[in-house]
Structures are given as structure tokens and as C-alpha cells.
Design an enzyme around this catalytic site. Structure first.
Site, PDB file in Angstrom:
ATOM      1  N   LYS A 198       0.942  -1.013   0.028  1.00  0.00           N
ATOM      2  CA  LYS A 198       0.154   0.022   0.490  1.00  0.00           C
ATOM      3  C   LYS A 198       0.683   1.302   0.012  1.00  0.00           C
ATOM      4  O   LYS A 198       0.293   1.939  -0.640  1.00  0.00           O
ATOM      5  CB  LYS A 198      -1.065   0.658   0.924  1.00  0.00           C
ATOM      6  CG  LYS A 198      -1.808  -1.067   0.656  1.00  0.00           C
ATOM      7  CD  LYS A 198      -3.011  -0.300  -0.081  1.00  0.00           C
ATOM      8  CE  LYS A 198      -4.291  -1.778  -0.105  1.00  0.00           C
ATOM      9  NZ  LYS A 198      -5.208  -1.018  -0.823  1.00  0.00           N
ATOM     10  N   SER A 248       1.866  -9.545  -0.647  1.00  0.00           N
ATOM     11  CA  SER A 248       0.971  -8.373  -0.752  1.00  0.00           C
ATOM     12  C   SER A 248       1.481  -7.792   0.907  1.00  0.00           C
ATOM     13  O   SER A 248       1.725  -6.229   1.109  1.00  0.00           O
ATOM     14  CB  SER A 248       0.096  -7.816  -1.299  1.00  0.00           C
ATOM     15  OG  SER A 248      -1.240  -9.106  -0.257  1.00  0.00           O
ATOM     16  N   GLU A 298      -9.722   5.641   3.067  1.00  0.00           N
ATOM     17  CA  GLU A 298     -10.176   4.401   3.795  1.00  0.00           C
ATOM     18  C   GLU A 298      -9.670   3.442   3.850  1.00  0.00           C
ATOM     19  O   GLU A 298      -8.235   3.518   3.383  1.00  0.00           O
ATOM     20  CB  GLU A 298     -11.314   4.376   2.787  1.00  0.00           C
ATOM     21  CG  GLU A 298     -10.871   3.440   1.093  1.00  0.00           C
ATOM     22  CD  GLU A 298     -10.270   3.747   0.785  1.00  0.00           C
ATOM     23  OE1 GLU A 298      -9.896   5.014   0.406  1.00  0.00           O
ATOM     24  OE2 GLU A 298      -9.298   3.151  -0.294  1.00  0.00           O
TER      25      GLU A 298
END
Lengths: 422, 265
Positions: free
Chosen positions: A115, A404, A137
Site C-alpha cells: 500500500k 502483498s 479509507e
């Protein structure tokens, strides 16, 4: 031959090719029929402003220099491509042949997931657009943590919207965000998960659009977000290509990634969309099972609809009301999906399957025990699909799994489900 | 051009400003919705906006969000909302404008949706998450079905967009008075006056102002600034939801009258 019987195009060697000249998205922000801008009029000028800024800065040497410098020294890129030897052995046939499994270690990035790639790129845009207030968010909290991190780094006000249910199951990340100075605003509407947090972030943006940049965390939302987030995440695939070349002088055969909104998958896939020999597989959350109604398997179970500004596959009832999804993984617990994935599905370019909560928990344990890598529960969905995939493969195909995120945030959830006394 | 514009024009010819109350269908229940439509119609409403409850109302603030959630928890279905419109609209002089997010339209199919709401007796449509760029596919079939699709202009809309929206909007132009979602606010931003002037410079179509107007004084202010219609939503929804349905109906009746008086002076 590395096709599985599950493949929609099993009789051909290569996936349908998507022309290199095809611009994705088109000028209206569409990937085929998907994407677009379905938002209140108030936001339309801001989306245009963001698109203009992105086109202006993305190729600018000064912007690229700053981004690449931070990616290297702050995030720790490039992330390694790791040969998972014991995982490979686990799936080897009796004669020792079988899939060669590699992990793209996005879990080793600063903040522990992919991210940060997007959050960093967008915060540099926000800075150049003169926006001092950042909102985001978050579901699993990884995007919230990444956003809080870059806001701390650049001294910007940071407000994170998070569902109350997710705040409970990802309390470690709530603490991390607060520690870095972000305000975490609980969202109690709906199921108190990612969908509701996203709606609330959009409402904040509608209200404060003139001073605020919204760092959307997935390849979802209205144009230009699916494009911007993809392009900032595309570094995952770009590095993978180079690393594959270094390790075996070729391309990967299969790419495997989990899908909620789909940013880590799109980041890995994008570089290879025009390489028809590379098979791309996305794994969604089947929750308690796709037949139970308690799942988040949007691409495999949804119908085309509009949510959070984009046309895409969507979990909805017969009246077009959005169905509340379910997944053990907060990051996959979303009833929509990025529009480009819907496009890749319809084109037959990528394949999408799902695994259940229980299978994900098994994958979580498996990677921990075999490789000493505790993956995020999101990532564990991709790992878990190896059980289905590997027995169907022939030869020694090279699989790259996007690892990830790391799983520290999930140990409380997992501990409730696993008997660790033995 | 459809009946929404006819209604607005007739009022404008008489020098009147239209009052457009909004309520959410199915909150607290559909019987009350039917009664509320009749109550508003006889208490000064010139048109009535009826919200179809939706699971993800992005443009709505807490009051209308909560109303939609309650309505959906009651099991309110689109079919039932249309039944109420079908049953009540022949008794009303105020045309009904449906307010819905885009996904329920898309889900039913654009043409089928438009035909069904027209057949039920609705005259207009407002879709808050369908901006100019995406609305084209709705406008033509809506015209064929006799439904006026009213588009929204926001305080952030640049001048060239305002003009393009004004050209496409049917019935009237819905000027969003705040940078934000629907809800009750203590004051109307003074820039609404400038926005009204900007709009008036590019269109002869009627202009309705909504979002954030909750008091008779605010309605009067907006009228004085040149609005052809005043749209009041959350303040009605809140009153209708308080106490028993009978108390709610009584509350919206007197509130509607007070708004009408305020904009008629």
C-alpha cells in the site's frame, strides 16, 4: 503446458492478447464498459484537477526523482523476489518436478505491505496540488497506515475512515495510525467495514474537496483513481520482470495475487498484460463459501453495477442494493472490485477464483511453517490457491505470488481460530 | 418538455417560488409515505421529491442515510415504492420527482426503469451520482418516457460546466447550495447568491436550490436571491421520523405550511 482445467481458455497456449496500442483507460476513464465517473457533481472538478496533475507530474524528472529516491531509501525498494524453496518442495511431484514458486516480497516494504507505493505517489501529487489535508479509507488498516505514514513524513493533516468492525479486528493498525498522528474516524454504518468507510471518505471529500486530497487505496473508485493507483503500484510488476530476467532469463509463467479492490494484483499484472504467455490469476475471498451468501467474491459471483464512482462487477441484490460482503480478511471484505479487473475478466485475459476463510487460514499457517513468513490474511488467499492450482499444472512453471503484506496485524484474529496449545 | 417544467413555468408565470419537499420512501413505513405525500400536497408543496432508499447513499448526510437504512430494514422494495406512487399520484396536484442513485436504475435496465416509473405516475428524476459525462444514456430514453431528468450544479462547478449542465437539464436546474452532502445547516452560504446569478446568466430554465436548507428564513433568503424553487429534505425526513407516524405527519404538515408562507411573502 501450464494450463489448468479451470482455465476459461484452456485450449489455447496463450491468453487472449490485448493490443499494446489499446489505451487503458480511454479518455473517458473507461476500461471497455467498466470504470467511468459516477460521483456527485461537486467532485467532478476535483477529479479533473487530479487527472491533470497526474499527467503533468508523472513524467516530470523532478517528480520521478523524488518518488524514486523515497521508494529506495524510505520504502526499501526494490522488494526481493524470493524463491520459496520449501513451499516449492511441498507442491513437488514424486519425481521432484513441479511448480517453482517465488514470492514478490511486498511484505518487506516499510509499513509491511504494497500500500505504501500508492500512498507515497499520491502524497507527492497532493503536495504539488497544494492540498494540506489528506483523507483515506482503510479496511485491513494497511492503506490507512501507509497514508498516515506519508502524512507524518510530509507534515500533512491525516484523517482515516475505518469501519468499527475492522477497527476491532485490526486494532494493531489503529494504534499505528494514531501513533503517527492520524485521526482515525470510526464508521458504524452498514457492516462497519471497508465499503462503509469508503462511502464516508467520499462524503468527507464532497464536503472538503477544495482543501483536501483523497488518497484512495485501491484500483477502484472514479476515474482517474483506478489508473493512478495502478500506475503507482505498477512498480511491483516492473521489478518482477527485471528480477525474473536476472534469475532465469525469462518471464514468469503464472502470476498469482489476492483481490479485494485489486491494487496489489493490478500492480503485479500491469507489466505483463501485453505478454500473452504470462497467465494471470486473481484470488477473491469466498468467505464462508460462495453458496452461503457470506462472501466477497465479486468477480466470480457479482453482476455489473456502479459502486463508489465506478462501473464494475458488484455484489448486489435483485433491486440493485449493494450486498454486505463477508471475509475473514478485512482487506478483501469489499462488495466491489477495480474496473480494470472486470475488464480483464471479460476479455479473458485474467482468471479469477476464490478461496474460503478456512482455506485462507490454512494458507496463513502453511507459509508461516514452511517459509518462516507470516503473510497477511489477504495474501494468505493467494497462497491457499496453490492447493487448487499446483495439482493441475504440468512441467515446472514458474509462479510469482505477490506476497502483498505481512501478517502481524492478523495474529489476534488467527489466534482466535487456531488451537496453538499443541 | 415534461410536466415538471410545465409546473415550474406555471408557478413562475404567477410570480411564485415552488416548494419541493423531499421524503424517503418507506421511512417509517410505506403507509406513512403514502399519507405523507397527500399531506405535503395539501400543505403547500408544489412538487414532491420522493427518495428511493439505497444501501450506499454517497451524496446524503446522516439524516437521510439513516432514513434509507431504516426503510431498507423494513424490507422496502422498489416495486412497493412504485406501488405507492401509482396509488397516490392521481390524487395529488404536485408532480412526483423520484430521487435515486444510479445502480438501481442500471440494475433494472435504463429503459425498463423509466417506463415503469412513468407508468406509475412519476414525472421527474434526480440521480445524484450521475454527472453530465455519464447522463447521456439516460436523457433520450427519459424524454421518450416523458420523464424530466434534472441535473445538479455544485458550488465547485466551473462556469463552462454550469452552462453545459444547464443546457442538458430538464424540468429545472438543481443548484446544490453547499459543498457537501445533504443535511441540516444553520446558514445558507452567501455564495449561493453568486451561483444563482451565474446560472441565470446562462439559462432561462427554472432554478431550484437544495441541500442544507432547513428553516423558513433560509427558504425565504434563497427565494430573495432569485431561486425559482426551494428544495428541503433532511428537515422533513427528520420531522417525519420523530415520534409516531401520526405525530410525524402532523409535524411535516405544519412545517410545510410554514415554509410555503415564508417563500410566498
Amino acid at each position: 503446458m501450464t494450463r489448468t482445467p479451470l482455465s476459461p481458455s484452456q485450449n489455447t497456449t496463450d491468453a487472449p492478447s490485448i493490443s499494446e496500442s489499446t489505451q487503458r483507460p480511454d479518455n473517458l476513464g473507461r476500461f471497455g464498459r467498466f470504470g467511468g465517473k459516477y460521483v456527485p457533481e461537486t467532485l467532478m472538478p476535483a477529479l479533473t484537477e487530479l487527472e491533470t496533475a497526474f499527467y503533468e507530474y508523472r513524467d516530470q524528472p523532478e517528480f520521478q526523482q523524488e518518488l524514486q529516491g523515497l521508494m529506495r531509501d524510505y520504502v526499501g525498494r526494490p522488494s526481493p523476489l524470493y524463491f520459496a524453496e520449501r513451499l516449492t518442495q511441498h507442491y513437488a511431484r514424486l519425481d521432484g518436478t513441479g511448480a517453482q514458486i517465488y514470492l514478490k516480497r511486498e511484505d518487506l516494504n516499510h509499513t509491511g505491505a504494497h500500500k505504501i507505493n500508492n500512498a507515497l505517489g499520491q502524497v507527492l501529487l497532493a503536495k504539488r496540488m497544494g492540498k494540506q489535508r489528506i483523507i483515506a479509507e482503510t479496511g485491513a488498516g494497511q492503506h490507512g497506515v501507509a497514508t498516515a505514514t506519508v502524512c507524518a513524513r510530509f507534515g500533512l493533516t491525516c484523517i482515516i475512515y475505518m469501519g468499527v468492525h475492522d477497527m476491532e479486528r485490526q486494532s494493531l493498525n489503529v494504534f499505528r495510525m494514531r501513533l503517527m498522528g492520524a485521526e482515525v474516524r470510526p464508521v458504524a454504518a452498514g457492516t462497519g467495514t471497508l465499503k462503509d468507510a469508503t462511502s464516508e471518505a467520499i462524503r468527507d471529500w464532497v464536503t472538503n474537496v477544495e482543501t483536501t486530497h483523497y488518497i484512495l487505496g485501491s484500483v477502484a473508485g472514479p476515474h482517474p483513481y483506478p489508473m493512478i493507483v495502478r500506475d503507482f503500484q505498477a512498480i511491483i510488476g516492473q521489478e518482477t520482470r527485471v528480477q525474473c530476467q536476472e534469475k532465469w532469463g525469462g518471464l514468469p509463467d503464472i502470476l498469482l495475487a489476492c483481490i479485494g479492490g485489486g491494487s496489489n494484483a493490478m500492480g503485479l499484472f500491469n507489466e505483463f498484460v501485453n505478454e500473452p504467455s504470462v497467465r494471470m490469476i486473481g484470488v477473491e475471498a469466498a468467505g464462508e463459501g460462495v453458496d452461503t451468501g457470506k462472501h466477497a467474491a465479486t468477480l466470480t459471483q457479482g453482476r455489473v453495477g456502479v459502486l463508489h464512482g465506478a462501473m464494475s462487477y458488484l455484489l448486489q441484490d435483485q433491486d440493485g442494493q449493494v450486498i454486505e460482503p463477508h471475509s475473514i480478511s478485512a482487506g478483501l471484505d469489499y462488495p466491489g472490485v477495480g474496473p480494470e479487473h472486470s475488464f480483464l475478466k471479460d476479455e479473458g485475459r485474467a482468471e479469477y477464483y476464490s478461496v474460503t476463510d478456512q482455506e485462507a487460514i490454512d494458507g496463513f499457517q502453511q507459509l508461516s511453517r514452511l517459509e518462516g513468513i507470516i503473510p497477511a490474511l489477504e495474501t494468505a488467499h493467494a497462497i491457499a490457491f496453490l492447493n487448487t492450482l499446483c495439482p493441475q499444472l504440468t512441467g515446472n512453471p514458474r509462479i510469482v505470488i505477490n506476497c502483498s503484506g505481512r501478517g502481524d496485524k492478523d495474529v489476534q484474529t488467527a489466534a482466535k481460530l487456531l488451537d496453538m496449545t499443541s | 418538455m415534461g410536466l415538471v417544467l410545465d409546473c415550474m413555468d406555471a408557478l413562475r408565470d404567477r410570480g411564485q417560488c415552488a416548494l419541493i419537499p423531499f421524503i424517503t420512501a418507506g421511512d417509517p413505513n410505506l403507509e406513512t409515505t403514502a399519507e405523507a405525500l397527500k399531506t405535503l400536497d395539501r400543505s403547500g408543496a408544489d412538487l414532491i421529491e420522493l427518495g428511493i432508499p439505497y444501501s450506499d447513499p454517497l451524496a446524503d448526510g446522516p439524516v437521510i442515510q439513516a432514513a434509507a437504512t431504516r426503510a431498507l430494514q423494513q424490507g422496502t422494495r422498489l416495486e412497493q415504492v412504485l406501488d405507492v406512487v401509482r396509488q397516490v399520484s392521481p390524487e395529488l396536484k404536485a408532480p412526483i420527482i423520484l430521487f435515486t442513485y444510479y445502480n438501481p436504475i442500471l440494475n433494472r435496465g435504463i429503459e425498463a426503469f423509466l417506463q415503469q416509473i412513468a407508468e406509475a405516475g412519476a414525472r421527474g428524476l434526480v440521480v445524484p451520482d450521475l454527472p453530465l459525462e455519464e447522463v447521456e444514456g439516460l436523457l433520450k430514453p427519459a424524454a421518450a418516457a416523458g420523464i424530466d431528468v434534472t441535473l445538479l450544479v455544485a458550488p465547485t462547478s466551473p462556469k463552462e460546466r454550469i452552462e453545459a449542465i444547464a443546457t442538458q437539464s430538464q424540468g429545472f436546474i438543481y443548484l446544490v447550495s453547499v459543498t457537501g452532502v445533504t443535511g441540516i445547516r444553520s446558514q445558507v452560504e452567501t455564495r449561493v447568491q453568486d451561483l444563482l446569478l451565474d446560472l441565470r446568466n446562462v439559462t432561462d430554465k427554472p432554478i431550484g436550490v437544495g441541500f442544507g436548507i432547513s428553516q423558513p428564513e433560509q427558504a425565504r433568503q434563497v427565494r430573495e436571491w432569485g431561486a425559482d424553487a426551494v428544495i428541503v429534505g433532511s428537515a422533513f425526513v427528520k420531522r417525519l421520523a420523530e415520534g409516531t407516524p401520526a405525530q410525524g405527519l402532523k409535524a411535516i404538515e405544519s412545517f410545510c405550511r410554514s415554509l410555503k408562507i415564508a417563500i410566498s411573502q
